[in-house]
Design a protein around this motif. Sequence first.
Motif, mmCIF file in Angstrom:
data_model
loop_
_atom_site.group_PDB
_atom_site.id
_atom_site.type_symbol
_atom_site.label_atom_id
_atom_site.label_comp_id
_atom_site.label_asym_id
_atom_site.label_seq_id
_atom_site.Cartn_x
_atom_site.Cartn_y
_atom_site.Cartn_z
ATOM 1 N N VAL A 126 -12.817 -2.942 5.891
ATOM 2 C CA VAL A 126 -11.687 -2.033 6.093
ATOM 3 C C VAL A 126 -10.376 -2.746 5.769
ATOM 4 O O VAL A 126 -9.489 -2.180 5.116
ATOM 5 C CB VAL A 126 -11.677 -1.505 7.539
ATOM 6 N N ALA A 127 -10.245 -3.990 6.209
ATOM 7 C CA ALA A 127 -9.022 -4.753 5.940
ATOM 8 C C ALA A 127 -8.818 -4.942 4.440
ATOM 9 O O ALA A 127 -7.703 -4.789 3.917
ATOM 10 C CB ALA A 127 -9.086 -6.103 6.644
ATOM 11 N N GLY A 128 -9.903 -5.266 3.740
ATOM 12 C CA GLY A 128 -9.806 -5.450 2.292
ATOM 13 C C GLY A 128 -9.418 -4.170 1.584
ATOM 14 O O GLY A 128 -8.583 -4.183 0.669
ATOM 15 N N ASN A 129 -10.008 -3.055 2.009
ATOM 16 C CA ASN A 129 -9.666 -1.760 1.401
ATOM 17 C C ASN A 129 -8.222 -1.364 1.697
ATOM 18 O O ASN A 129 -7.528 -0.810 0.837
ATOM 19 C CB ASN A 129 -10.612 -0.668 1.913
ATOM 20 N N LEU A 130 -7.763 -1.655 2.923
ATOM 21 C CA LEU A 130 -6.389 -1.324 3.287
ATOM 22 C C LEU A 130 -5.402 -2.070 2.397
ATOM 23 O O LEU A 130 -4.426 -1.492 1.904
ATOM 24 C CB LEU A 130 -6.150 -1.672 4.760
ATOM 25 N N LEU A 131 -5.650 -3.356 2.173
ATOM 26 C CA LEU A 131 -4.758 -4.153 1.331
ATOM 27 C C LEU A 131 -4.808 -3.687 -0.124
ATOM 28 O O LEU A 131 -3.779 -3.610 -0.801
ATOM 29 C CB LEU A 131 -5.131 -5.632 1.433
ATOM 30 N N THR A 132 -6.004 -3.370 -0.596
ATOM 31 C CA THR A 132 -6.148 -2.923 -1.986
ATOM 32 C C THR A 132 -5.471 -1.580 -2.213
ATOM 33 O O THR A 132 -4.740 -1.392 -3.197
ATOM 34 C CB THR A 132 -7.640 -2.813 -2.349
ATOM 35 N N ASP A 133 -5.696 -0.644 -1.290
ATOM 36 C CA ASP A 133 -5.141 0.702 -1.455
ATOM 37 C C ASP A 133 -3.613 0.717 -1.402
ATOM 38 O O ASP A 133 -2.974 1.609 -1.984
ATOM 39 C CB ASP A 133 -5.684 1.639 -0.366
ATOM 40 N N ASN A 134 -3.030 -0.240 -0.694
ATOM 41 C CA ASN A 134 -1.574 -0.255 -0.523
ATOM 42 C C ASN A 134 -0.896 -1.381 -1.290
ATOM 43 O O ASN A 134 0.285 -1.663 -1.044
ATOM 44 C CB ASN A 134 -1.234 -0.373 0.969
ATOM 45 N N ALA A 135 -1.624 -1.998 -2.230
ATOM 46 C CA ALA A 135 -1.065 -3.141 -2.956
ATOM 47 C C ALA A 135 0.175 -2.763 -3.758
ATOM 48 O O ALA A 135 1.205 -3.446 -3.703
ATOM 49 C CB ALA A 135 -2.135 -3.743 -3.867
ATOM 50 N N PHE A 136 0.090 -1.661 -4.506
ATOM 51 C CA PHE A 136 1.233 -1.279 -5.345
ATOM 52 C C PHE A 136 2.444 -0.910 -4.492
ATOM 53 O O PHE A 136 3.582 -1.229 -4.834
ATOM 54 C CB PHE A 136 0.848 -0.131 -6.286
ATOM 55 N N LEU A 137 2.207 -0.249 -3.364
ATOM 56 C CA LEU A 137 3.304 0.134 -2.476
ATOM 57 C C LEU A 137 3.925 -1.100 -1.830
ATOM 58 O O LEU A 137 5.158 -1.193 -1.692
ATOM 59 C CB LEU A 137 2.800 1.099 -1.405
ATOM 60 N N GLY A 138 3.090 -2.061 -1.453
ATOM 61 C CA GLY A 138 3.601 -3.276 -0.832
ATOM 62 C C GLY A 138 4.501 -4.064 -1.770
ATOM 63 O O GLY A 138 5.563 -4.558 -1.373
ATOM 64 N N ILE A 139 4.087 -4.182 -3.030
ATOM 65 C CA ILE A 139 4.898 -4.903 -4.009
ATOM 66 C C ILE A 139 6.238 -4.209 -4.208
ATOM 67 O O ILE A 139 7.301 -4.846 -4.260
ATOM 68 C CB ILE A 139 4.136 -5.019 -5.337
#
Length: 335
Positions: free
Chosen positions: A35-48
């Motif tokens: 779940v943690a990995g998916n959360l980071l992947t799904d929000n990577a573009f938004l985080g940047i």
Amino acid sequence: MKNSKYLPLLATFVVFVLGYVICISVFPNMLSTRVAGNLLTDNAFLGITAVGMTFVILSGGIDLSVGSVIAFTGVFLSVILRDTSIHPLAAFAIVLVLTTAFGAAMGGVIFFLDMPPFIVTLAGMFLARGISYLLTTESVPITHPFYSTLQEIYIRMPGGGRLTLIAMIMLAVFALGIILAQRTRFGTYVYALGGNLTSAQLMGVPVAKTTIGIYALSGFLAGLSGIVFSLYTSAGYSLAAVGVELDAIAAVVIGGTLLTGGYGFVAGTFLGICIQGLIQTYIVFDGTLSSWWTKIVIGLLLFGFIALQRGLMWMSERSARNMRHASAAAQASGA
């Protein structure tokens, strides 16, 4: 204000911890690296994107163009890879130069023409989105083998979770953003601009150079976010990333950065991104809630953090008045 500047960051951390505890109490499977990995992947573009937005808001500005720049980046890459034999790495370099120059140009207009950032970046939003429409109005798939290679890069975490390449890029951007904001002269200048522009000028802060640099950085990170988004979706679409600028602003504010500028932390923005991702993940696990509940909860959090910011500003102004009165009284008694 100095003693309370960490309070919004602390509040964000407490909200995240409480939210995570509630989530895993309802859905224990959320306590996993998958779940943690998916959360980071799904929000990577938004985080940047949010890292760049943090610097802009810290300086007292705003950038409404980032969503359109992301869409332009994806469309540019998909079209150029479809119609030419250029390698994706070269295309990445070209589009990053274009988006950085675009951001720098907006910063130049803001400073030299003394225009409000809201108006300038609003114009930039329409311009970038319009250019995307000119390139294509269709969703263009990206089928280059190099994209498949990049998408298969990941680090396996304990418990079976995957830390993908785009998640690693986001984490690296946050780490570099924290260093840039807290450990460099540029970061000091950014805080100075947001704190008080007149004082910054009197202290010798290169306002023009710093303003252009801030918006160039935002443009660069929006372009990088567009590259990440194209890796995430394997396509370019002119209608992509509509409203992302608002999500990025929400993450920054929830992360404890004051909208008036001068106070805030890149680390807080990371927590803001995690809170948004946590809400989305909870809704997915529940299965019965509408995705619009994400917007509702984020809206409530925004109201709460804006009220907190206003309270801190009121406390700061009251403290400053008390200090001035005490100083005046001391001078009067000494005379």
